[in-house]
Design a protein around this motif. Structure first.
Motif: not given
Length: 244
Positions: A161-167
């Motif tokens: 969730i954190r990685e996809s938010t960053w992307i």
């Protein structure tokens, strides 16, 4: 509109394990569609060479969505009638929500393909490199999303969730950069749309991951989990690595 449900409730219904497997396969189809669509934009692949494959995959995804939704409703009706209680109901609601996210993954990949067909301009320079980085990051996100869905790994899902938010924020940051640029680049609209489509794909993958972490009423709402995710910097400088 419930006539089909009445007629179907007497037949053998697929269990949730089968439905979950079908959804996992749907994610893999969406990943395939994303890869071949972005290849037309970034790798110089002739759209006509992959058109049939892409359209067939898109139809497969759409059919999978319809089949899963139907099976969920039949499962709910049969289970409720047979057991008078329905402990699977929250999971059915969650699946009904995220199956739409999976279908949208295919839609946005098809949008990317259509963009390659419409525009004769291929990305150049730093933006082309950024888009390749994003393509690879999103590809990994697809693989990881399917894994956490299959394993129900809450910790891994939270990280995704954190990685996809960053992307998604990186995509939006590049949209703003292009729109605020003084010099007019004929590729500007092409870049903006491609970044936006990639952002939406990352966001829908985040929604799917949220179903592992959040209760049904909070699916898609992940702001508390991502408050400290940094969005400054440039993909080129960070080499596609999310900041700690």
């Amino acid at each position: 509109m419930f006539y089909w449900l009445t007629k179907s409730s007497g037949r053998q219904v697929s269990g949730l394990n089968k439905i979950r497997k079908d959804f996992s396969n749907m994610l893999e189809s969406a990943r395939h569609e994303f890869i071949i669509a972005t290849d037309t934009c970034l790798a110089g692949i002739d759209p006509e060479n992959i058109r049939d494959d892409l359209l067939a995959t898109d139809k497969q995804i759409n059919k999978a969505e319809r089949d899963i939704r139907k099976e969920l409703l039949i499962h709910a009706a049969v289970s409720c009638e047979m057991r008078k209680k329905f402990p699977d109901f929250p999971e059915c609601l969650a699946m009904m929500s995220i199956v739409k996210d999976a279908e949208r993954l295919g839609d946005y990949s098809k949008n990317i393909f259509d963009l390659a067909v419409i525009s004769p301009l291929e990305p150049e320079g730093d933006d082309r490199e950024r888009m390749f980085i994003l393509k690879n990051l999103i590809d990994k996100l697809f693989v990881s999303c399917r894994h956490v869905f299959d394993t129900e790994d809450i910790e891994a899902a939270t990280q995704l969730i954190r990685e996809s938010t960053w992307i998604a924020r990186q995509c939006e940051q590049n949209v703003v950069r292009i729109l605020q640029a003084q010099a007019g680049d004929p590729r500007g609209p092409y870049y903006v749309l491609l970044y936006r489509y990639m952002k939406r794909i990352a966001s829908h993958l985040r929604n799917i991951c949220s179903s592992i972490v959040q209760p049904v009423h909070k699916i898609d709402f992940t702001s508390k989990l991502t408050r400290d995710v940094r969005d400054e910097g440039d993909l080129l400088d960070m080499k596609g690595e999310m900041p700690e």
